[in-house]
Design a protein around this motif. Structure first.
Motif, PDB file in Angstrom:
ATOM      1  N   GLN A  52      -9.835   4.236   0.544  1.00 28.39           N
ATOM      2  CA  GLN A  52      -9.488   4.274   1.963  1.00 28.39           C
ATOM      3  C   GLN A  52      -9.242   2.868   2.501  1.00 28.39           C
ATOM      4  O   GLN A  52      -8.295   2.617   3.242  1.00 28.39           O
ATOM      5  CB  GLN A  52     -10.625   4.941   2.750  1.00 28.39           C
ATOM      6  CG  GLN A  52     -10.339   5.160   4.206  1.00 28.39           C
ATOM      7  CD  GLN A  52      -9.281   6.240   4.422  1.00 28.39           C
ATOM      8  OE1 GLN A  52      -9.251   7.234   3.701  1.00 28.39           O
ATOM      9  NE2 GLN A  52      -8.395   6.025   5.384  1.00 28.39           N
ATOM     10  N   ALA A  53     -10.121   1.937   2.112  1.00 30.83           N
ATOM     11  CA  ALA A  53     -10.034   0.586   2.661  1.00 30.83           C
ATOM     12  C   ALA A  53      -8.856  -0.197   2.071  1.00 30.83           C
ATOM     13  O   ALA A  53      -8.183  -0.944   2.781  1.00 30.83           O
ATOM     14  CB  ALA A  53     -11.346  -0.150   2.396  1.00 30.83           C
ATOM     15  N   GLU A  54      -8.591  -0.021   0.790  1.00 29.60           N
ATOM     16  CA  GLU A  54      -7.553  -0.828   0.127  1.00 29.60           C
ATOM     17  C   GLU A  54      -6.166  -0.180   0.213  1.00 29.60           C
ATOM     18  O   GLU A  54      -5.151  -0.860   0.218  1.00 29.60           O
ATOM     19  CB  GLU A  54      -7.932  -1.032  -1.350  1.00 29.60           C
ATOM     20  CG  GLU A  54      -9.116  -1.935  -1.577  1.00 29.60           C
ATOM     21  CD  GLU A  54      -8.746  -3.401  -1.451  1.00 29.60           C
ATOM     22  OE1 GLU A  54      -8.024  -3.933  -2.302  1.00 29.60           O
ATOM     23  OE2 GLU A  54      -9.175  -4.017  -0.452  1.00 29.60           O
ATOM     24  N   GLY A  55      -6.129   1.149   0.194  1.00 33.84           N
ATOM     25  CA  GLY A  55      -4.869   1.879   0.317  1.00 33.84           C
ATOM     26  C   GLY A  55      -3.831   1.463  -0.703  1.00 33.84           C
ATOM     27  O   GLY A  55      -4.113   1.364  -1.902  1.00 33.84           O
ATOM     28  N   LYS A  56      -2.619   1.143  -0.206  1.00 34.43           N
ATOM     29  CA  LYS A  56      -1.523   0.884  -1.158  1.00 34.43           C
ATOM     30  C   LYS A  56      -1.667  -0.436  -1.895  1.00 34.43           C
ATOM     31  O   LYS A  56      -0.974  -0.672  -2.883  1.00 34.43           O
ATOM     32  CB  LYS A  56      -0.154   1.024  -0.501  1.00 34.43           C
ATOM     33  CG  LYS A  56       0.121   0.139   0.660  1.00 34.43           C
ATOM     34  CD  LYS A  56       1.573   0.403   1.066  1.00 34.43           C
ATOM     35  CE  LYS A  56       1.894  -0.320   2.337  1.00 34.43           C
ATOM     36  NZ  LYS A  56       2.222   0.437   3.464  1.00 34.43           N
ATOM     37  N   GLU A  57      -2.595  -1.275  -1.433  1.00 35.76           N
ATOM     38  CA  GLU A  57      -2.864  -2.515  -2.167  1.00 35.76           C
ATOM     39  C   GLU A  57      -3.292  -2.196  -3.614  1.00 35.76           C
ATOM     40  O   GLU A  57      -2.962  -2.939  -4.540  1.00 35.76           O
ATOM     41  CB  GLU A  57      -3.973  -3.293  -1.427  1.00 35.76           C
ATOM     42  CG  GLU A  57      -4.440  -4.573  -2.083  1.00 35.76           C
ATOM     43  CD  GLU A  57      -3.369  -5.667  -2.139  1.00 35.76           C
ATOM     44  OE1 GLU A  57      -2.301  -5.511  -1.542  1.00 35.76           O
ATOM     45  OE2 GLU A  57      -3.625  -6.684  -2.831  1.00 35.76           O
ATOM     46  N   ILE A  58      -3.989  -1.085  -3.804  1.00 32.94           N
ATOM     47  CA  ILE A  58      -4.419  -0.696  -5.164  1.00 32.94           C
ATOM     48  C   ILE A  58      -3.195  -0.410  -6.029  1.00 32.94           C
ATOM     49  O   ILE A  58      -3.107  -0.862  -7.173  1.00 32.94           O
ATOM     50  CB  ILE A  58      -5.351   0.541  -5.110  1.00 32.94           C
ATOM     51  CG1 ILE A  58      -6.642   0.193  -4.368  1.00 32.94           C
ATOM     52  CG2 ILE A  58      -5.670   1.052  -6.519  1.00 32.94           C
ATOM     53  CD1 ILE A  58      -7.607   1.348  -4.193  1.00 32.94           C
ATOM     54  N   LEU A  59      -2.227   0.312  -5.451  1.00 28.61           N
ATOM     55  CA  LEU A  59      -1.016   0.631  -6.227  1.00 28.61           C
ATOM     56  C   LEU A  59      -0.231  -0.637  -6.539  1.00 28.61           C
ATOM     57  O   LEU A  59       0.377  -0.765  -7.596  1.00 28.61           O
ATOM     58  CB  LEU A  59      -0.133   1.608  -5.447  1.00 28.61           C
ATOM     59  CG  LEU A  59      -0.723   3.008  -5.245  1.00 28.61           C
ATOM     60  CD1 LEU A  59       0.116   3.813  -4.253  1.00 28.61           C
ATOM     61  CD2 LEU A  59      -0.828   3.758  -6.566  1.00 28.61           C
ATOM     62  N   ARG A  60      -0.283  -1.608  -5.597  1.00 30.97           N
ATOM     63  CA  ARG A  60       0.446  -2.861  -5.802  1.00 30.97           C
ATOM     64  C   ARG A  60      -0.203  -3.697  -6.898  1.00 30.97           C
ATOM     65  O   ARG A  60       0.467  -4.225  -7.781  1.00 30.97           O
ATOM     66  CB  ARG A  60       0.493  -3.654  -4.486  1.00 30.97           C
ATOM     67  CG  ARG A  60       1.485  -4.808  -4.480  1.00 30.97           C
ATOM     68  CD  ARG A  60       1.314  -5.702  -3.261  1.00 30.97           C
ATOM     69  NE  ARG A  60       0.047  -6.429  -3.248  1.00 30.97           N
ATOM     70  CZ  ARG A  60      -0.238  -7.488  -3.997  1.00 30.97           C
ATOM     71  NH1 ARG A  60       0.664  -7.972  -4.825  1.00 30.97           N
ATOM     72  NH2 ARG A  60      -1.427  -8.065  -3.932  1.00 30.97           N
ATOM     73  N   ARG A  61      -1.571  -3.737  -6.870  1.00 32.42           N
ATOM     74  CA  ARG A  61      -2.257  -4.636  -7.804  1.00 32.42           C
ATOM     75  C   ARG A  61      -2.460  -4.052  -9.194  1.00 32.42           C
ATOM     76  O   ARG A  61      -2.622  -4.792 -10.155  1.00 32.42           O
ATOM     77  CB  ARG A  61      -3.649  -4.987  -7.233  1.00 32.42           C
ATOM     78  CG  ARG A  61      -3.605  -6.180  -6.316  1.00 32.42           C
ATOM     79  CD  ARG A  61      -4.965  -6.556  -5.816  1.00 32.42           C
ATOM     80  NE  ARG A  61      -5.908  -6.985  -6.840  1.00 32.42           N
ATOM     81  CZ  ARG A  61      -7.127  -7.433  -6.573  1.00 32.42           C
ATOM     82  NH1 ARG A  61      -7.536  -7.513  -5.320  1.00 32.42           N
ATOM     83  NH2 ARG A  61      -7.940  -7.801  -7.536  1.00 32.42           N
TER      84      ARG A  61
END
Ligand code: SF4
Length: 479
Positions: A91-100
């Motif tokens: 929830q907190a990181e959102g699409k940043e996870i998909l980016r990283r």
């Protein structure tokens, strides 16, 4: 397709996440997924993350690095593995996870995991999927109930979420941002869940919520019910012998809850009531919305109503600006409230929370020293409590075989693990056990069964009578 697909779900953090993981498995079961306890065997790996602990985000990324290697190896062998990140870090990181992390197929927040099957299909079609909305619909309306087999496998104790989210906004905490505003499930739905569990042999239910005693679910009479009212109703369900709830906020304790502890035999005499600090200055900086005096007054009310109650709590040491005097006040509070067990942590900033921006962050060595002192005190009080149980007879709900041949293990009313030599047929039953000793580290108790279990597995037990009764725990003082 050869055989069912396998899902491995790794839960981080609290009991609410364990519960959510079970519900994700239940939701995936109609899609042909069966659970496995090994990531290497899985077609789908779900990390159900928690944001509370220190370096939670770093830990998730390093776990994802390991899973990426596993996924790449599987691909070389011609096998597709999907990876999902769920829970509060999602929830907190959102699409940043998909980016990283290229290995991740989908990211799903705690309010959307009922959409997992659709998200998996979307990820298969489009390469990835993301859902971190707070949808208007209630996810519980869309979750498949656990199969009888799954519930049986999970044992004779179970969790049921009755409330989610938090409106308190403590300055150190991410929960209001990751789980959203407080919502309560309707009484009828909670009853239906607990009846289903009782039907498969569950004897003890722990009601869960981030602020469980802020519960105000719609009742069958059209009014909002309190947690105290709900507990009375659940205790009437045949087969349910024990009830617990966690986690509570001191500000939301009301008279119905105190009365339930006084009069309801099925409600166990152990209460987790987080306080975080014993300094009013720090409590104000934390925006806890109560003082130490309020906290001790609530404890006193509970103890007057039910003298056998034991209290556990949460503490954060080294909150920004915490002086030595503030910390000493915390130690005093632990003694005054006679806290017997605690989750205790060094403060660590959570990005996006007000406390992360505060001046006067405390040196790590100071935090470590204070944490050591606090844990030593709590351990001492815990050991004293454990010793006070030796020689007493406590009702134990037996849950599973023990580590050694012929041993079975269960829990006392105070949640203490208790080990006895006994027949496996006792599992699922409550029997009086005379406590004969404690383990050297005082973590668990040993005992002997005082007499055969009176109630057969899954029988209707303990008719609810609105009067005081003498349970074994009511004689076990912990003060
Ligand atoms: S009461 Fe405070 S610590 Fe507990 S979930 Fe809410 S904001 Fe977080």
């Amino acid at each position: 397709m050869n055989g069912p697909r396998k899902v491995y779900i790794k839960s981080y953090g609290c009991q609410m996440n364990v519960y959510d993981s079970h519900r994700m498995a239940d939701t995936l079961a109609p899609e042909g997924y069966v659970e496995t306890d090994r990531a290497e065997n899985a077609d789908l790996v779900v990390l159900n993350t928690c944001h509370i602990r220190e370096k939670a985000v770093d830990k998730v990324y390093s776990e994802l690095g390991r899973l990426r290697e596993m996924k790449d190896e599987a691909a070389l062998a011609g096998r597709r593995v999907s990876i999902a990140v769920a829970g509060c870090v999602a929830q907190a990181e959102g699409k940043e996870i998909l980016r990283r992390e290229r290995a991740v197929d989908l990211v799903v927040g705690p309010q959307s995991y009922h959409r997992l099957p659709d998200l998996l299909r979307k990820a298969e079609r489009e390469g990835h999927a993301l859902d971190t909305e707070f949808p208007a619909e209630d996810k519980f309306d869309f979750l498949a109930p656990a199969s009888r087999e799954a519930t049986r496998k999970r044992g004779v104790t179970a969790f049921v979420t009755i409330q989610e989210g938090c409106d308190k906004f403590c300055t150190f905490c991410v929960v209001p941002y990751t789980r959203g505003a407080e919502i309560s499930r309707p009484v009828a739905k909670v009853i239906a869940d607990v009846e289903r569990l009782a039907d498969t042999g569950v004897r003890e239910v722990t009601l869960l919520g981030q602020n469980v005693n802020a519960y105000h679910g719609d009742g069958p009479d059209g009014k909002a019910w309190t947690l105290g009212q709900l507990l009375w109703r659940l205790a009437e369900i045949p087969g349910i012998a024990r009830l617990r709830y966690t986690t509570s906020h001191p500000r939301d304790v009301d008279d119905t809850l105190i009365a339930a502890h006084r009069d309801l035999p099925a409600l166990m005499p152990q209460l987790h009531l987080p306080v975080q600090s014993g300094s009013d200055r720090i409590l104000a900086a934390m925006n806890r919305q109560h003082t130490t005096k309020d906290y001790l007054a609530v404890i006193e009310k509970f103890r007057v109503a039910q003298p056998a109650l034991c209290f556990t709590s949460d503490f954060i040491v080294g909150f920004p600006g915490e002086s030595d005097d503030d910390f000493q006040a915390t130690l005093r509070l632990i003694e005054d409230a006679n806290i017997t067990t605690a989750f205790s942590f060094k403060y660590s900033p959570r990005p996006g929370t007000p406390a992360a921006e505060m001046d006067d962050q405390i040196d790590e060595d100071v935090k470590a020293d204070r944490l050591g002192q606090l844990q030593t005190l709590v351990n001492r009080q815990h050991e004293r409590f454990q010793q006070s149980c030796v020689g007493r007879t406590l009702d134990v709900l037996f849950e599973k075989p023990g580590k050694f041949d012929g041993q079975i293990t269960g829990r006392s009313p105070y949640l203490q693990p208790v080990q006895v030599m006994g027949h496996p047929s006792l599992i699922g039953n409550i029997a009086p056990v005379t406590i004969t000793g404690t383990r050297t580290d005082a973590k668990s108790l040993f005992g002997v069964v005082a007499q055969p279990a009176a109630q057969p597995h899954n029988a209707a037990v303990r008719p609810v009578v609105r009067r005081r009764r003498t349970n074994s725990w009511r004689r076990c003082g912990c003060r």
